[in-house]
Design a protein around this motif. Structure first.
Motif, PDB file in Angstrom:
ATOM      1  N   ALA A  59       1.926 -23.746  81.347  1.00  0.00           N
ATOM      2  CA  ALA A  59       1.827 -22.566  82.215  1.00  0.00           C
ATOM      3  C   ALA A  59       3.050 -22.446  83.111  1.00  0.00           C
ATOM      4  CB  ALA A  59       0.556 -22.642  83.040  1.00  0.00           C
ATOM      5  N   GLU A  60       3.636 -23.586  83.467  1.00  0.00           N
ATOM      6  CA  GLU A  60       4.834 -23.546  84.329  1.00  0.00           C
ATOM      7  C   GLU A  60       6.094 -23.254  83.529  1.00  0.00           C
ATOM      8  OE1 GLU A  60       5.272 -26.926  86.885  1.00  0.00           O
ATOM      9  OE2 GLU A  60       3.114 -27.028  87.223  1.00  0.00           O
ATOM     10  N   GLY A  61       5.976 -23.186  82.211  1.00  0.00           N
ATOM     11  CA  GLY A  61       7.132 -22.817  81.393  1.00  0.00           C
ATOM     12  C   GLY A  61       7.998 -23.987  80.975  1.00  0.00           C
ATOM     13  N   LEU A  62       7.512 -25.217  81.199  1.00  0.00           N
ATOM     14  CA  LEU A  62       8.354 -26.371  80.855  1.00  0.00           C
ATOM     15  C   LEU A  62       8.494 -26.560  79.345  1.00  0.00           C
ATOM     16  CD1 LEU A  62       8.320 -27.051  83.839  1.00  0.00           C
ATOM     17  CD2 LEU A  62       7.822 -29.408  83.236  1.00  0.00           C
ATOM     18  N   PHE A  63       7.603 -25.909  78.553  1.00  0.00           N
ATOM     19  CA  PHE A  63       7.687 -26.098  77.116  1.00  0.00           C
ATOM     20  C   PHE A  63       8.422 -24.945  76.439  1.00  0.00           C
ATOM     21  CE2 PHE A  63       5.142 -29.299  78.304  1.00  0.00           C
ATOM     22  CZ  PHE A  63       3.796 -29.350  77.951  1.00  0.00           C
ATOM     23  N   ASP A  64       8.873 -23.947  77.234  1.00  0.00           N
ATOM     24  CA  ASP A  64       9.413 -22.717  76.648  1.00  0.00           C
ATOM     25  C   ASP A  64      10.543 -22.993  75.674  1.00  0.00           C
ATOM     26  OD1 ASP A  64       9.097 -20.452  79.512  1.00  0.00           O
ATOM     27  OD2 ASP A  64       7.644 -21.267  78.088  1.00  0.00           O
ATOM     28  N   LEU A  65      10.531 -22.266  74.560  1.00  0.00           N
ATOM     29  CA  LEU A  65      11.591 -22.392  73.561  1.00  0.00           C
ATOM     30  C   LEU A  65      12.950 -22.043  74.146  1.00  0.00           C
ATOM     31  CD1 LEU A  65      10.073 -20.983  70.260  1.00  0.00           C
ATOM     32  CD2 LEU A  65      10.854 -23.296  70.702  1.00  0.00           C
ATOM     33  N   SER A  66      12.946 -21.110  75.106  1.00  0.00           N
ATOM     34  CA  SER A  66      14.224 -20.672  75.668  1.00  0.00           C
ATOM     35  C   SER A  66      14.921 -21.784  76.446  1.00  0.00           C
ATOM     36  CB  SER A  66      14.008 -19.462  76.584  1.00  0.00           C
ATOM     37  OG  SER A  66      13.083 -19.810  77.604  1.00  0.00           O
ATOM     38  N   ARG A  67      14.150 -22.826  76.828  1.00  0.00           N
ATOM     39  CA  ARG A  67      14.759 -23.935  77.556  1.00  0.00           C
ATOM     40  C   ARG A  67      15.453 -24.917  76.617  1.00  0.00           C
ATOM     41  NH1 ARG A  67      12.329 -27.640  79.698  1.00  0.00           N
ATOM     42  NH2 ARG A  67      13.640 -28.006  81.507  1.00  0.00           N
ATOM     43  N   LYS A  68      15.086 -24.828  75.340  1.00  0.00           N
ATOM     44  CA  LYS A  68      15.579 -25.866  74.431  1.00  0.00           C
ATOM     45  C   LYS A  68      17.067 -25.665  74.188  1.00  0.00           C
ATOM     46  CE  LYS A  68      11.224 -27.010  73.420  1.00  0.00           C
ATOM     47  NZ  LYS A  68      10.639 -28.071  74.234  1.00  0.00           N
ATOM     48  N   ARG A  69      17.802 -26.771  74.239  1.00  0.00           N
ATOM     49  CA  ARG A  69      19.235 -26.717  74.002  1.00  0.00           C
ATOM     50  C   ARG A  69      19.541 -27.286  72.628  1.00  0.00           C
ATOM     51  NH1 ARG A  69      19.977 -29.779  79.606  1.00  0.00           N
ATOM     52  NH2 ARG A  69      18.180 -30.807  78.670  1.00  0.00           N
ATOM     53  N   PRO A  70      20.629 -26.811  71.988  1.00  0.00           N
ATOM     54  CA  PRO A  70      21.000 -27.406  70.691  1.00  0.00           C
ATOM     55  C   PRO A  70      21.598 -28.798  70.897  1.00  0.00           C
ATOM     56  CG  PRO A  70      22.620 -25.797  71.377  1.00  0.00           C
ATOM     57  CD  PRO A  70      21.532 -25.750  72.415  1.00  0.00           C
ATOM     58  N   LEU A  71      21.454 -29.649  69.902  1.00  0.00           N
ATOM     59  CA  LEU A  71      22.042 -30.978  69.999  1.00  0.00           C
ATOM     60  C   LEU A  71      23.543 -30.890  69.722  1.00  0.00           C
ATOM     61  CD1 LEU A  71      19.392 -33.097  68.072  1.00  0.00           C
ATOM     62  CD2 LEU A  71      19.547 -32.667  70.521  1.00  0.00           C
ATOM     63  N   PRO A  72      24.341 -31.748  70.359  1.00  0.00           N
ATOM     64  CA  PRO A  72      25.786 -31.724  70.074  1.00  0.00           C
ATOM     65  C   PRO A  72      26.053 -32.143  68.631  1.00  0.00           C
ATOM     66  CG  PRO A  72      25.227 -33.640  71.405  1.00  0.00           C
ATOM     67  CD  PRO A  72      23.984 -32.819  71.319  1.00  0.00           C
ATOM     68  N   ALA A  73      27.000 -31.473  67.985  1.00  0.00           N
ATOM     69  CA  ALA A  73      27.260 -31.756  66.575  1.00  0.00           C
ATOM     70  C   ALA A  73      27.898 -33.128  66.384  1.00  0.00           C
ATOM     71  CB  ALA A  73      28.171 -30.677  65.988  1.00  0.00           C
ATOM     72  N   PHE A  74      28.820 -33.460  67.267  1.00  0.00           N
ATOM     73  CA  PHE A  74      29.508 -34.751  67.143  1.00  0.00           C
ATOM     74  C   PHE A  74      29.481 -35.483  68.479  1.00  0.00           C
ATOM     75  CE2 PHE A  74      30.972 -33.716  63.008  1.00  0.00           C
ATOM     76  CZ  PHE A  74      31.299 -32.379  63.028  1.00  0.00           C
ATOM     77  N   PRO A  75      28.321 -36.063  68.819  1.00  0.00           N
ATOM     78  CA  PRO A  75      28.243 -36.725  70.122  1.00  0.00           C
ATOM     79  C   PRO A  75      29.191 -37.913  70.209  1.00  0.00           C
ATOM     80  CG  PRO A  75      26.329 -37.262  68.777  1.00  0.00           C
ATOM     81  CD  PRO A  75      27.114 -36.261  68.006  1.00  0.00           C
ATOM     82  N   SER A  76      29.777 -38.116  71.402  1.00  0.00           N
ATOM     83  CA  SER A  76      30.640 -39.286  71.535  1.00  0.00           C
ATOM     84  C   SER A  76      29.942 -40.431  72.261  1.00  0.00           C
ATOM     85  CB  SER A  76      31.961 -38.915  72.212  1.00  0.00           C
ATOM     86  OG  SER A  76      31.716 -38.038  73.271  1.00  0.00           O
ATOM     87  N   LYS A  77      28.878 -40.112  73.050  1.00  0.00           N
ATOM     88  CA  LYS A  77      28.131 -41.197  73.699  1.00  0.00           C
ATOM     89  C   LYS A  77      26.660 -40.809  73.847  1.00  0.00           C
ATOM     90  CE  LYS A  77      28.679 -44.500  77.452  1.00  0.00           C
ATOM     91  NZ  LYS A  77      29.470 -44.867  78.621  1.00  0.00           N
ATOM     92  N   ILE A  78      25.791 -41.685  73.360  1.00  0.00           N
ATOM     93  CA  ILE A  78      24.347 -41.425  73.409  1.00  0.00           C
ATOM     94  C   ILE A  78      23.669 -42.476  74.278  1.00  0.00           C
ATOM     95  CG2 ILE A  78      22.227 -41.270  72.060  1.00  0.00           C
ATOM     96  CD1 ILE A  78      23.795 -40.426  69.688  1.00  0.00           C
ATOM     97  N   ALA A  79      22.787 -42.037  75.189  1.00  0.00           N
ATOM     98  CA  ALA A  79      21.980 -42.985  75.956  1.00  0.00           C
ATOM     99  C   ALA A  79      20.638 -43.152  75.256  1.00  0.00           C
ATOM    100  CB  ALA A  79      21.773 -42.472  77.380  1.00  0.00           C
ATOM    101  N   VAL A  80      20.284 -44.378  74.948  1.00  0.00           N
ATOM    102  CA  VAL A  80      19.017 -44.654  74.259  1.00  0.00           C
ATOM    103  C   VAL A  80      18.090 -45.365  75.224  1.00  0.00           C
ATOM    104  CG1 VAL A  80      17.933 -45.889  72.348  1.00  0.00           C
ATOM    105  CG2 VAL A  80      20.166 -44.812  72.024  1.00  0.00           C
ATOM    106  N   LEU A  81      16.957 -44.730  75.560  1.00  0.00           N
ATOM    107  CA  LEU A  81      15.967 -45.346  76.446  1.00  0.00           C
ATOM    108  C   LEU A  81      14.779 -45.778  75.605  1.00  0.00           C
ATOM    109  CD1 LEU A  81      17.715 -43.600  78.467  1.00  0.00           C
ATOM    110  CD2 LEU A  81      15.668 -43.445  79.843  1.00  0.00           C
TER     111      LEU A  81
END
Lengths: 61, 402
Positions: free
Chosen positions: B122-144
């Motif tokens: 209801a607060e809009g946290l799941f909205d599709l418009s919030r979703k960002r594309p993943l970087p095509a060639f990431p240079s550094k990834i944080a893994v939690l």
């Protein structure tokens, strides 16, 4: 090779497009060709030489 | 007990002891619908009514017990409670002390999941418009993820195999238990402040619903929604979802799937570079070919191919012109010559000296040419010019022609 890999790859795509369309002079075409060959070599080298760098964050940090 | 008159206090105390003394009433399981649920702000104790179609009963739940309820208690919920039946002496209220409460129908974890999901959606946290594309060639990834267990090895192996160009920063987190949501929030905050991260993977391997429940925590979900970088949630169940799955930019069914989604395969990139190189080579060759063709079409024109013929024709042309000029000049000269000769002939004819040769003479008196007898007198000295000399004469007589 301080430039990012992704930037080099993008430049390679751009060169490919320009040459394909032929929108340049002969001198420019030759220059672009040379640049493209150089970039392709560097990208391949980077890919093949790379070893994954993994660091672990310490809990104290 | 006899027919003696009691006080209210006595009666209440008596009935309370009757209830307290009944073993069966110390721990009953009772189900019903919650209504009029409120929490006393000062004490933290909850007061509500449990009811069914025919009856209702007042309920009290102490703060310590309320805190152990794993879902949000709302009016209208059907619940099953473990309770003690009692009488509150002071006001004679027959009521239940509720010690445990579970949702009737859904499990409490599932219910909390539904409640949290509804709220955040209801607060809009799941909205599709919030979703960002993943970087095509990431240079550094944080893994939690947990540093123990298979998940971390799976992720690292896959990242290394596919795309070793990319740096990996492993941030160990607690992935289950009560501490987990807070720990993950803390580590996320650290990751958010790192300068060169392209992507965050938050995940863990499979487990029971209870094990995975940390990833349904509302605070964790809110924290994840604040990420400045694209996020992948990879909480290890194939078919079910966690709240973090909805909030993240991308959901992966397992940590391995997350690793595969996050980076390209270096073999694919090599192929792509090759195809670009081929394209560049082909395009450049074609470029040069076209330039050659153009050049050829110019040089194969009449002018260049039969250049001798061209020059010959030029020479011929210029010869012809030269001849013509010469001819014209000669003719011109001829014309002029004959005209000149004509004039010359005429001139000669008019030449008085020529006239003299034919026998005519010129008469002078005192240097002046005499044309008429009227200019002369008897005894004038005159000079007569003949073709070969002069005769000095005197006028004997004059005769005028009539």
């Amino acid at each position: 090779m301080s430039e990012k890999f992704s930037d080099k790859l993008s430049r390679l795509e751009v060169i490919s497009n320009i040459l394909e369309k032929g929108e340049c002079s002969l001198e420019e075409a030759v220059e672009l060709y040379q640049e493209g060959v150089k970039l392709a070599k560097e990208c391949n080298k980077q890919l093949n030489d790379a070893k994954q760098k993994v660091t672990t964050l310490n809990p104290e940090e | 007990m006899n027919n003696a008159v009691m006080t209210v206090s006595q009666l209440n105390r008596y009935v309370k002891s009757v209830l307290d003394g009944d073993y069966n009433l110390q721990s009953v399981f009772i189900k019903g619908e919650v209504s009029n649920f409120r929490v006393n702000f000062a004490s933290g104790h909850a007061y509500f009514t449990l009811k069914d179609d025919g009856a209702s009963i007042k309920c009290v739940m102490f703060k310590s017990d309320v805190s152990r309820v794993k879902f949000n208690v709302e009016d209208g919920l059907n619940v099953i409670c473990r309770a003690k039946v009692t009488l509150y002496e002071r006001d004679g209220n027959y009521q239940l002390y509720i010690y445990d409460m579970q949702p009737d129908g859904l499990g409490s974890l599932a219910l909390l999941f539904e409640q949290t999901k509804r709220k955040l959606e209801a607060e809009g946290l799941f909205d599709l418009s919030r979703k960002r594309p993943l970087p095509a060639f990431p240079s550094k990834i944080a893994v939690l993820t947990s540093e123990n267990g298979a998940a971390v090895y799976d992720i690292l192996n896959i990242l290394n195999r596919r795309y070793p160009l990319c740096e990996v920063l492993l941030i160990p987190v607690t992935v289950q238990g009560v501490q987990a949501p807070a720990d993950i929030c803390k580590k996320l905050e650290i990751a958010y402040n790192l300068p060169d991260i392209d992507l965050i993977i938050l995940g863990r391997g499979g487990g029971s619903a209870e094990d995975l429940s940390a990833f349904n925590d509302e605070n964790l979900a809110r924290k994840l929604a604040l990420s400045p970088f694209p996020t992948i949630s990879a909480v290890g169940h194939e078919s079910d979802f966690s709240i973090t799955d909805f909030v993240a930019d991308v959901r992966a069914s397992t940590p391995s799937a997350a690793a595969e989604l996050s980076v390209p395969q270096k073999e694919e990139i090599s192929q792509y570079i090759d195809s670009l190189s081929k394209n560049i080579l082909y395009s450049t060759n074609r470029f040069i070919e076209l330039a050659e063709l153009k050049l050829n079409s110019i040089t194969s024109g009449y002018v260049f191919k039969s250049k001798d013929a061209f020059f010959e024709s030029l020479i011929e042309k210029s010869d012809a012109v030269f001849s013509k000029i010469t001819l014209c000049f000669e003719r011109f000269m001829e014309n002029k010559s004959s005209a000149f000769l004509e004039v010359l002939g005429k001139f000669n004819a008019l030449n008085p000296l020529k006239v003299i040769e034919r026998g005519f003479s010129i008469t002078y008196k005192n240097g002046t040419q005499i044309k008429s007898v009227k200019q002369l007198e008897k005894n004038d000295n005159i000079q007569v010019k003949l073709s070969d000399g002069m005769a000095n004469c005197k006028v004997e007589s004059l005769e005028e022609l009539k």
